[in-house]
Scaffold this motif. Structure first.
Motif, mmCIF file in Angstrom:
data_model
loop_
_atom_site.group_PDB
_atom_site.id
_atom_site.type_symbol
_atom_site.label_atom_id
_atom_site.label_comp_id
_atom_site.label_asym_id
_atom_site.label_seq_id
_atom_site.Cartn_x
_atom_site.Cartn_y
_atom_site.Cartn_z
ATOM 1 N N GLU A 11 0.798 -1.070 -0.169
ATOM 2 C CA GLU A 11 0.027 0.085 0.157
ATOM 3 C C GLU A 11 0.917 1.169 0.215
ATOM 4 O OE1 GLU A 11 -4.428 -1.388 2.352
ATOM 5 O OE2 GLU A 11 -2.134 -0.580 3.372
ATOM 6 N N ILE A 12 2.027 1.225 0.867
ATOM 7 C CA ILE A 12 2.661 2.540 0.990
ATOM 8 C C ILE A 12 4.077 2.834 -0.487
ATOM 9 C CG2 ILE A 12 2.688 2.481 3.205
ATOM 10 C CD1 ILE A 12 5.306 1.652 4.320
ATOM 11 N N CYS A 13 3.531 0.832 -1.001
ATOM 12 C CA CYS A 13 4.922 1.936 -2.154
ATOM 13 C C CYS A 13 4.684 1.788 -3.205
ATOM 14 C CB CYS A 13 6.108 0.223 -2.171
ATOM 15 S SG CYS A 13 7.466 0.262 -2.798
ATOM 16 N N PRO A 14 5.207 3.151 -3.912
ATOM 17 C CA PRO A 14 3.997 2.688 -5.529
ATOM 18 C C PRO A 14 4.466 1.629 -6.265
ATOM 19 C CG PRO A 14 5.426 4.535 -4.999
ATOM 20 C CD PRO A 14 5.384 3.633 -3.786
ATOM 21 N N VAL A 15 6.313 1.667 -6.118
ATOM 22 C CA VAL A 15 6.094 0.396 -7.299
ATOM 23 C C VAL A 15 5.495 -1.056 -6.597
ATOM 24 C CG1 VAL A 15 8.012 -0.995 -8.223
ATOM 25 C CG2 VAL A 15 8.678 1.500 -7.898
ATOM 26 N N ARG A 16 5.691 -1.656 -5.750
ATOM 27 C CA ARG A 16 4.874 -3.003 -5.783
ATOM 28 C C ARG A 16 3.775 -2.556 -5.821
ATOM 29 N NH1 ARG A 16 7.569 -5.540 -0.372
ATOM 30 N NH2 ARG A 16 6.583 -7.457 -1.217
ATOM 31 N N ASN A 17 3.204 -1.799 -5.416
ATOM 32 C CA ASN A 17 2.074 -1.963 -5.534
ATOM 33 C C ASN A 17 1.597 -1.745 -6.893
ATOM 34 O OD1 ASN A 17 -1.127 -0.088 -6.311
ATOM 35 N ND2 ASN A 17 -0.641 0.366 -3.881
ATOM 36 N N VAL A 18 1.515 -1.075 -7.549
ATOM 37 C CA VAL A 18 1.912 -1.128 -9.547
ATOM 38 C C VAL A 18 2.012 -2.896 -9.720
ATOM 39 C CG1 VAL A 18 2.250 -0.846 -11.823
ATOM 40 C CG2 VAL A 18 1.427 1.222 -9.909
ATOM 41 N N ILE A 19 2.621 -2.994 -9.813
ATOM 42 C CA ILE A 19 3.850 -4.334 -9.947
ATOM 43 C C ILE A 19 2.842 -5.852 -9.330
ATOM 44 C CG2 ILE A 19 5.421 -6.457 -9.697
ATOM 45 C CD1 ILE A 19 5.962 -3.423 -11.205
ATOM 46 N N ALA A 20 1.821 -5.601 -7.504
ATOM 47 C CA ALA A 20 1.582 -6.166 -7.196
ATOM 48 C C ALA A 20 0.106 -6.601 -8.756
ATOM 49 C CB ALA A 20 1.464 -5.662 -6.219
ATOM 50 N N ARG A 21 -0.288 -5.032 -9.082
ATOM 51 C CA ARG A 21 -1.896 -5.801 -9.879
ATOM 52 C C ARG A 21 -1.455 -5.905 -11.251
ATOM 53 N NH1 ARG A 21 -6.018 -3.059 -7.289
ATOM 54 N NH2 ARG A 21 -7.102 -2.526 -9.329
ATOM 55 N N ILE A 22 -0.221 -5.278 -11.679
ATOM 56 C CA ILE A 22 -0.191 -6.234 -13.035
ATOM 57 C C ILE A 22 0.988 -6.720 -13.413
ATOM 58 C CG2 ILE A 22 -0.650 -4.133 -14.064
ATOM 59 C CD1 ILE A 22 2.544 -3.599 -14.515
ATOM 60 N N GLY A 23 1.492 -7.748 -12.459
ATOM 61 C CA GLY A 23 2.315 -8.696 -12.364
ATOM 62 C C GLY A 23 2.296 -9.578 -12.507
ATOM 63 N N ASN A 24 0.889 -10.007 -12.185
ATOM 64 C CA ASN A 24 -0.105 -11.905 -12.522
ATOM 65 C C ASN A 24 -0.204 -11.850 -13.649
ATOM 66 O OD1 ASN A 24 -2.996 -11.765 -13.246
ATOM 67 N ND2 ASN A 24 -3.088 -10.619 -11.909
ATOM 68 N N LYS A 25 -0.010 -13.132 -14.318
ATOM 69 C CA LYS A 25 0.354 -13.807 -15.381
ATOM 70 C C LYS A 25 -0.884 -13.139 -16.221
ATOM 71 C CE LYS A 25 -1.186 -18.541 -14.302
ATOM 72 N NZ LYS A 25 -0.886 -19.866 -13.811
ATOM 73 N N TRP A 26 -2.262 -13.780 -15.970
ATOM 74 C CA TRP A 26 -3.323 -12.771 -16.325
ATOM 75 C C TRP A 26 -3.475 -12.014 -16.946
ATOM 76 C CZ3 TRP A 26 -4.670 -17.658 -17.494
ATOM 77 C CH2 TRP A 26 -3.718 -18.971 -16.593
ATOM 78 N N ALA A 27 -2.364 -10.921 -15.891
ATOM 79 C CA ALA A 27 -2.654 -9.278 -16.882
ATOM 80 C C ALA A 27 -2.095 -9.049 -17.880
ATOM 81 C CB ALA A 27 -2.020 -8.350 -15.442
ATOM 82 N N PHE A 28 -0.732 -10.252 -17.358
ATOM 83 C CA PHE A 28 -0.124 -10.206 -18.175
ATOM 84 C C PHE A 28 -0.401 -9.873 -20.077
ATOM 85 C CE2 PHE A 28 5.423 -9.346 -18.158
ATOM 86 C CZ PHE A 28 4.818 -8.061 -16.793
ATOM 87 N N LEU A 29 -1.091 -11.768 -19.732
ATOM 88 C CA LEU A 29 -1.420 -12.109 -21.436
ATOM 89 C C LEU A 29 -2.603 -11.214 -21.954
ATOM 90 C CD1 LEU A 29 -1.515 -16.156 -20.210
ATOM 91 C CD2 LEU A 29 -0.153 -14.334 -21.787
ATOM 92 N N VAL A 30 -3.616 -10.878 -21.074
ATOM 93 C CA VAL A 30 -5.095 -9.571 -21.343
ATOM 94 C C VAL A 30 -4.259 -8.589 -21.893
ATOM 95 C CG1 VAL A 30 -6.732 -8.021 -20.195
ATOM 96 C CG2 VAL A 30 -6.773 -10.324 -19.785
ATOM 97 N N ILE A 31 -3.050 -7.733 -21.611
ATOM 98 C CA ILE A 31 -2.311 -6.762 -21.992
ATOM 99 C C ILE A 31 -2.076 -7.364 -23.244
ATOM 100 C CG2 ILE A 31 -0.901 -5.008 -22.108
ATOM 101 C CD1 ILE A 31 -0.828 -5.187 -18.798
#
Length: 126
Positions: A11-31
């Motif tokens: 929640e307090i680290c912007p980089v980890r926050n974003v990576i946690a959201r887009i870093g899963n395999k399904w998000a990558f594949l959808v994009i």
């Protein structure tokens, strides 16, 4: 922290926050599918990614939309028709994903060799 509030590092680290959201395999594949095809309907994702459940796919699409990476357009027809496409911000992520993919392909042999070396004879990890 104010008033004894606790925030997770995500929640307090912007980089980890974003990576946690887009870093899963399904998000990558959808994009990547949206980058390749432009506009995609929900059922088409199911055909493109046969091993993802409808529930997980719907959650991934909602998350990417909430983050502003994809847009969703619903048509008032029967049966319902919903189309997804990348936003400008989502498109700006594609070159980074392509570079990560290139790096993974370039280094996969070495990574797999290191993994193999770290396994004990009975298959357990060190």
């Amino acid at each position: 922290m104010k008033g004894g509030e606790k925030n997770s590092i995500i929640e307090i680290c912007p980089v980890r926050n974003v990576i946690a959201r887009i870093g899963n395999k399904w998000a990558f594949l959808v994009i990547m599918i949206l980058d390749e095809k432009g506009t995609v309907r929900f059922n088409e994702f199911g055909r493109e990614i046969p091993d993802v459940s409808s529930r997980v796919l719907a959650g991934t699409l909602r998350m990417l939309e909430a983050d502003g990476l994809i847009s969703r357009k619903a048509y008032a027809v029967v049966p319902p028709r919903v189309e997804y496409s990348l936003t400008e911000m989502g498109r700006s992520l594609v070159p980074l994903i392509n570079e990560m993919t290139r790096w993974a392909l370039q280094n996969m042999g070495d990574i797999m060799e290191h993994r193999r070396k770290s396994e004990l004879p009975d298959g357990r990890k060190e």
